[in-house]
Design an enzyme around this catalytic site. Structure first.
Site, PDB file in Angstrom:
ATOM      1  N   ASN A   7       0.902  -1.181  -0.092  1.00  0.00           N
ATOM      2  CA  ASN A   7      -0.146  -0.136   0.084  1.00  0.00           C
ATOM      3  C   ASN A   7       0.934   1.213  -0.209  1.00  0.00           C
ATOM      4  O   ASN A   7       1.352   1.694   0.953  1.00  0.00           O
ATOM      5  CB  ASN A   7      -0.823  -0.017   1.072  1.00  0.00           C
ATOM      6  CG  ASN A   7      -1.789   0.908   1.191  1.00  0.00           C
ATOM      7  OD1 ASN A   7      -1.837   2.148   0.389  1.00  0.00           O
ATOM      8  ND2 ASN A   7      -2.767   1.213   2.195  1.00  0.00           N
ATOM      9  N   LYS A  14       3.214   0.761   3.186  1.00  0.00           N
ATOM     10  CA  LYS A  14       2.689  -0.203   4.143  1.00  0.00           C
ATOM     11  C   LYS A  14       2.845  -1.593   3.667  1.00  0.00           C
ATOM     12  O   LYS A  14       2.483  -1.651   2.242  1.00  0.00           O
ATOM     13  CB  LYS A  14       1.288   0.176   4.529  1.00  0.00           C
ATOM     14  CG  LYS A  14       1.035   0.150   5.876  1.00  0.00           C
ATOM     15  CD  LYS A  14      -0.456   0.880   6.052  1.00  0.00           C
ATOM     16  CE  LYS A  14      -1.094   0.326   7.392  1.00  0.00           C
ATOM     17  NZ  LYS A  14      -2.581   0.811   7.371  1.00  0.00           N
ATOM     18  N   ARG A  88      -2.767  -2.080  -3.429  1.00  0.00           N
ATOM     19  CA  ARG A  88      -3.901  -1.069  -3.205  1.00  0.00           C
ATOM     20  C   ARG A  88      -3.576  -0.066  -4.180  1.00  0.00           C
ATOM     21  O   ARG A  88      -2.798   0.543  -4.320  1.00  0.00           O
ATOM     22  CB  ARG A  88      -3.785  -0.820  -1.658  1.00  0.00           C
ATOM     23  CG  ARG A  88      -5.040   0.001  -1.461  1.00  0.00           C
ATOM     24  CD  ARG A  88      -5.057   0.794   0.001  1.00  0.00           C
ATOM     25  NE  ARG A  88      -6.180   1.384   0.038  1.00  0.00           N
ATOM     26  CZ  ARG A  88      -6.294   2.492   0.533  1.00  0.00           C
ATOM     27  NH1 ARG A  88      -5.167   3.094   1.132  1.00  0.00           N
ATOM     28  NH2 ARG A  88      -7.246   3.255   0.980  1.00  0.00           N
ATOM     29  N   HIS A 177     -13.138   2.406   0.397  1.00  0.00           N
ATOM     30  CA  HIS A 177     -13.314   1.477   1.389  1.00  0.00           C
ATOM     31  C   HIS A 177     -13.953   0.100   0.764  1.00  0.00           C
ATOM     32  O   HIS A 177     -14.237  -0.631   1.577  1.00  0.00           O
ATOM     33  CB  HIS A 177     -14.083   1.938   2.548  1.00  0.00           C
ATOM     34  CG  HIS A 177     -13.444   3.048   3.228  1.00  0.00           C
ATOM     35  ND1 HIS A 177     -14.400   3.820   4.210  1.00  0.00           N
ATOM     36  CD2 HIS A 177     -12.016   3.136   3.770  1.00  0.00           C
ATOM     37  CE1 HIS A 177     -13.497   4.646   4.746  1.00  0.00           C
ATOM     38  NE2 HIS A 177     -12.322   4.400   4.307  1.00  0.00           N
ATOM     39  N   HIS A 205     -17.942   1.267   7.897  1.00  0.00           N
ATOM     40  CA  HIS A 205     -16.451   1.367   8.182  1.00  0.00           C
ATOM     41  C   HIS A 205     -16.359   2.707   8.913  1.00  0.00           C
ATOM     42  O   HIS A 205     -16.478   3.514   8.263  1.00  0.00           O
ATOM     43  CB  HIS A 205     -15.589   0.980   6.706  1.00  0.00           C
ATOM     44  CG  HIS A 205     -14.116   1.149   6.959  1.00  0.00           C
ATOM     45  ND1 HIS A 205     -13.516  -0.044   6.901  1.00  0.00           N
ATOM     46  CD2 HIS A 205     -13.572   2.248   7.433  1.00  0.00           C
ATOM     47  CE1 HIS A 205     -12.350   0.592   7.116  1.00  0.00           C
ATOM     48  NE2 HIS A 205     -12.316   1.599   7.278  1.00  0.00           N
ATOM     49  N   ASN A 208     -10.677   6.271  10.426  1.00  0.00           N
ATOM     50  CA  ASN A 208     -10.154   7.792  10.490  1.00  0.00           C
ATOM     51  C   ASN A 208     -11.293   8.470   9.064  1.00  0.00           C
ATOM     52  O   ASN A 208     -11.741   9.505   9.271  1.00  0.00           O
ATOM     53  CB  ASN A 208      -8.646   8.199  10.096  1.00  0.00           C
ATOM     54  CG  ASN A 208      -8.197   7.982  11.292  1.00  0.00           C
ATOM     55  OD1 ASN A 208      -8.188   8.444  12.353  1.00  0.00           O
ATOM     56  ND2 ASN A 208      -6.830   7.422  11.127  1.00  0.00           N
ATOM     57  N   GLY A 209     -11.383   7.788   8.227  1.00  0.00           N
ATOM     58  CA  GLY A 209     -12.225   7.817   7.107  1.00  0.00           C
ATOM     59  C   GLY A 209     -13.570   7.034   7.457  1.00  0.00           C
ATOM     60  O   GLY A 209     -13.332   6.090   8.200  1.00  0.00           O
ATOM     61  N   ARG A 238     -12.977  15.042   7.929  1.00  0.00           N
ATOM     62  CA  ARG A 238     -13.844  15.457   6.766  1.00  0.00           C
ATOM     63  C   ARG A 238     -15.231  15.928   7.055  1.00  0.00           C
ATOM     64  O   ARG A 238     -15.834  15.173   7.817  1.00  0.00           O
ATOM     65  CB  ARG A 238     -13.662  14.146   5.651  1.00  0.00           C
ATOM     66  CG  ARG A 238     -12.496  13.984   5.093  1.00  0.00           C
ATOM     67  CD  ARG A 238     -12.431  12.904   4.067  1.00  0.00           C
ATOM     68  NE  ARG A 238     -11.076  12.324   4.053  1.00  0.00           N
ATOM     69  CZ  ARG A 238     -10.889  11.099   3.775  1.00  0.00           C
ATOM     70  NH1 ARG A 238     -11.948  10.144   3.678  1.00  0.00           N
ATOM     71  NH2 ARG A 238      -9.809  10.550   3.853  1.00  0.00           N
ATOM     72  N   GLY A 327     -11.298   0.933  13.057  1.00  0.00           N
ATOM     73  CA  GLY A 327     -10.851   1.486  14.559  1.00  0.00           C
ATOM     74  C   GLY A 327     -11.968   1.644  15.541  1.00  0.00           C
ATOM     75  O   GLY A 327     -12.131   1.216  16.615  1.00  0.00           O
ATOM     76  N   GLU A 330     -14.923  -1.097  15.358  1.00  0.00           N
ATOM     77  CA  GLU A 330     -14.582  -2.255  16.211  1.00  0.00           C
ATOM     78  C   GLU A 330     -14.605  -2.288  17.628  1.00  0.00           C
ATOM     79  O   GLU A 330     -14.460  -3.037  18.571  1.00  0.00           O
ATOM     80  CB  GLU A 330     -13.367  -2.892  15.750  1.00  0.00           C
ATOM     81  CG  GLU A 330     -13.393  -3.319  14.379  1.00  0.00           C
ATOM     82  CD  GLU A 330     -12.026  -3.674  13.599  1.00  0.00           C
ATOM     83  OE1 GLU A 330     -10.990  -3.832  14.281  1.00  0.00           O
ATOM     84  OE2 GLU A 330     -11.950  -3.634  12.378  1.00  0.00           O
ATOM     85  N   ASN A 331     -14.113  -0.813  18.187  1.00  0.00           N
ATOM     86  CA  ASN A 331     -13.696  -0.778  19.568  1.00  0.00           C
ATOM     87  C   ASN A 331     -14.638   0.327  20.260  1.00  0.00           C
ATOM     88  O   ASN A 331     -14.471   0.339  21.625  1.00  0.00           O
ATOM     89  CB  ASN A 331     -12.458  -0.018  19.716  1.00  0.00           C
ATOM     90  CG  ASN A 331     -11.352  -1.103  19.066  1.00  0.00           C
ATOM     91  OD1 ASN A 331     -10.970  -1.978  19.427  1.00  0.00           O
ATOM     92  ND2 ASN A 331     -10.576  -0.511  17.934  1.00  0.00           N
ATOM     93  N   GLU A 381      -8.149  -5.368   5.353  1.00  0.00           N
ATOM     94  CA  GLU A 381      -8.105  -4.991   3.946  1.00  0.00           C
ATOM     95  C   GLU A 381      -6.766  -5.770   3.431  1.00  0.00           C
ATOM     96  O   GLU A 381      -6.828  -6.157   2.087  1.00  0.00           O
ATOM     97  CB  GLU A 381      -7.847  -3.275   3.909  1.00  0.00           C
ATOM     98  CG  GLU A 381      -9.271  -2.772   4.488  1.00  0.00           C
ATOM     99  CD  GLU A 381      -9.135  -1.304   4.853  1.00  0.00           C
ATOM    100  OE1 GLU A 381      -8.749  -0.858   5.879  1.00  0.00           O
ATOM    101  OE2 GLU A 381      -9.426  -0.711   3.672  1.00  0.00           O
TER     102      GLU A 381
HETATM  103  P1  ADP Z   1      -7.610   4.240   9.412  1.00  0.00           P
HETATM  104  O1  ADP Z   1      -8.955   4.596   8.964  1.00  0.00           O
HETATM  105  O2  ADP Z   1      -6.590   5.212   9.296  1.00  0.00           O
HETATM  106  O3  ADP Z   1      -7.171   2.914   8.945  1.00  0.00           O
HETATM  107  P2  ADP Z   1      -8.413   3.065  11.925  1.00  0.00           P
HETATM  108  O4  ADP Z   1      -9.492   2.185  11.177  1.00  0.00           O
HETATM  109  O5  ADP Z   1      -7.350   2.415  12.621  1.00  0.00           O
HETATM  110  O6  ADP Z   1      -8.154   4.133  10.953  1.00  0.00           O
HETATM  111  O7  ADP Z   1      -9.255   3.806  13.091  1.00  0.00           O
HETATM  112  C1  ADP Z   1      -8.970   5.147  13.620  1.00  0.00           C
HETATM  113  C2  ADP Z   1      -9.716   5.665  14.659  1.00  0.00           C
HETATM  114  O8  ADP Z   1     -10.205   4.560  15.696  1.00  0.00           O
HETATM  115  C3  ADP Z   1      -9.045   6.762  15.486  1.00  0.00           C
HETATM  116  O9  ADP Z   1     -10.304   7.653  15.548  1.00  0.00           O
HETATM  117  C4  ADP Z   1      -9.079   6.057  16.669  1.00  0.00           C
HETATM  118  O10 ADP Z   1      -9.376   6.935  17.771  1.00  0.00           O
HETATM  119  C5  ADP Z   1     -10.220   5.069  16.730  1.00  0.00           C
HETATM  120  N1  ADP Z   1      -9.973   4.269  18.028  1.00  0.00           N
HETATM  121  C6  ADP Z   1      -9.172   2.982  18.061  1.00  0.00           C
HETATM  122  N2  ADP Z   1      -9.305   2.355  19.221  1.00  0.00           N
HETATM  123  C7  ADP Z   1     -10.388   2.987  19.738  1.00  0.00           C
HETATM  124  C8  ADP Z   1     -11.117   2.797  20.996  1.00  0.00           C
HETATM  125  N3  ADP Z   1     -10.667   1.884  21.775  1.00  0.00           N
HETATM  126  N4  ADP Z   1     -12.174   3.319  21.130  1.00  0.00           N
HETATM  127  C9  ADP Z   1     -12.583   4.401  20.413  1.00  0.00           C
HETATM  128  N5  ADP Z   1     -11.967   4.713  19.222  1.00  0.00           N
HETATM  129  C10 ADP Z   1     -10.940   4.003  18.991  1.00  0.00           C
END
Ligand code: ADP
Length: 397
Positions: A7, A14, A88, A177, A205, A208-209, A238, A327, A330-331, A381
């Site tokens: 990527n 990456k 990618r 995405h 999804h 960040n995006g 954005r 991110g 999932e979290n 991905e």
């Molecule tokens: P990218 O789009 O660059 O691949 P990611 O999918 O890794 O990014 O997502 C990044 C986002 O996920 C950031 O805003 C980060 O704060 C958020 N994030 C990661 N872990 C957590 C968590 N435990 N709780 C809330 N947000 C999280």
């Protein structure tokens, strides 16, 4: 079979090297600060501690040379064992509805799409060209972020603008995405015990995006990102959907130039614009400490997702599962709860306990009787790119 996934960004590369028989990662890494005074290469070989080296990496040629040197000196794979390199590529335009084995014609087409993705396609191409120069005897496959959305019907992808802008300039919605939405859709279908072509899903999804996709019988039929990744949901920096007349207003009242408006909407809007922060974890900390702007950003972020969920329910009619990934997806259990709150009319009911700690990499967080399932699925991905590269290779022999 060993497949390397690359990527290439404008100042970073990456990569992940996969053993496809068990889908394990043999080596993964990130080469950053290409072209700066000192570059950084972080990597991890399977079973070993992560390593970091610093060296001058003036360009992509040096970055890939460092990567191929590492692959050869670490003996992670034997000579001639690399079956394929999957690249990618962000924008495949209307040409590429699926992955493509790279030849000069494919390179020329990716090049012709640069006006649609001026930040990404040139960097992706740099990676492809350099990788061909150094590993020309290894088949290489381009995997496009847009390809999964090639199934959008015209009434979903067209903007209500003069036809000529579509026919002559390619002005339409493309969506992004795609590898993530496709990957989690396949995982969701597996989890539900059905074929991908049997399921209707809404995949979210949220990284960040952020983008949301309506999937009918396994095909993307609408998605929130448009001609560029700026449209749709509110994101880290954005704006997502706004009134297009805002551009004229900002220009007339503040005398902002096109470049300034572009920068404002892409880099200084979204969560960052509303509360000064784009990292969701920090925004939660600020909100917990009473910051009203952080609370507003969270409320707006969840509200806009909820609106898309409602819209895509209407588009699909029947939804087997809502899928959270990325991110944040999932979290962030608080956000998932907020997005699904009050949607019982759509057959969505979240179980608070399950939501707090979903099983990994795929967990169900709905209540037992909930007609619409709600899943949290870890996206992958890089693996999806490797799988698509493998499929392309197998088709080509
Ligand atoms: P990218 O789009 O660059 O691949 P990611 O999918 O890794 O990014 O997502 C990044 C986002 O996920 C950031 O805003 C980060 O704060 C958020 N994030 C990661 N872990 C957590 C968590 N435990 N709780 C809330 N947000 C999280």
């Amino acid at each position: 079979m060993k497949i390397l996934v690359l990527n290439a960004g404008s100042s970073s590369v990456k990569y992940s090297l996969f053993e496809m028989s068990n889908q394990s990662i043999l080596l993964t890494g990130l080469i950053e600060r290409i072209g700066e005074s000192l570059g950084v290469h972080r990597y991890r070989l399977a079973g070993l501690e992560p390593q970091t080296t610093e060296e001058v990496i003036p360009d992509h040629q040096h970055a890939l040379r460092a990567l191929f040197r590492l692959i050869s000196t670490s003996a992670v794979i034997g000579d001639g064992e690399l079956a394929c390199i999957g690249h990618r590529v962000v924008h495949g335009g209307e040409f590429f509805r699926e992955q493509a084995l790279i030849d000069q014609q494919v390179i020329d087409r990716i090049d012709s799409l640069i006006p649609l993705a001026p930040l990404h396609n040139p960097a992706n191409l740099l990676g492809i060209k350099e990788s061909l120069r150094q590993m020309g005897d290894v088949p290489q496959v381009a995997v496009f972020d847009t390809a999964f959305h090639g199934s959008l019907p015209d009434y979903a992808y067209r903007y209500a603008l003069p036809n000529a802008l579509y026919h002559d300039q390619g002005v339409r919605r493309y969506g992004f995405h795609g590898t993530s939405h496709h990957y989690v859709a396949k995982q969701a279908a597996d989890f539900l015990g059905k074929g991908l072509n049997e399921v209707n899903l809404i995949t979210l999804h949220l990284g960040n995006g952020a983008s949301v996709t309506a999937i009918e019988n396994g095909l993307s039929i609408d998605t929130s990102m448009g001609m560029t990744p700026l449209e749709g949901l509110m994101m880290g920096t954005r704006s997502g959907d706004i009134d297009p007349a805002l551009h004229f207003y900002l220009h007339r009242t503040l005398n902002l130039s096109l470049e300034e408006i572009e920068n404002l909407l892409n880099k200084n809007s979204g969560c960052k614009g509303v509360c000064g922060e784009n990292d969701m974890r920090t925004i939660h900390q600020m909100a917990d400490a009473g910051d009203v702007n952080a609370r507003l950003a969270l409320a707006m972020y969840a509200y806009r997702i909820k609106k898309y969920i409602g819209a895509y329910f209407a588009v699909l009619g029947r939804v087997d599962a809502l899928v959270f990934t990325g991110g944040i997806g999932e979290n962030d259990h608080w956000l998932r709860q907020q997005c699904c709150a009050g949607l019982s009319a759509l057959g969505i009911a979240i179980d608070a306990e399950k939501n707090r700690a979903p099983a990994r990499p795929c967990g169900a967080i709905h209540t037992d009787p909930s007609p619409t399932k709600v899943l949290v699925i870890k996206t992958h991905e890089e693996l999806e790119i490797a799988l698509q590269a493998q499929a392309c290779l197998e088709k080509s022999v």
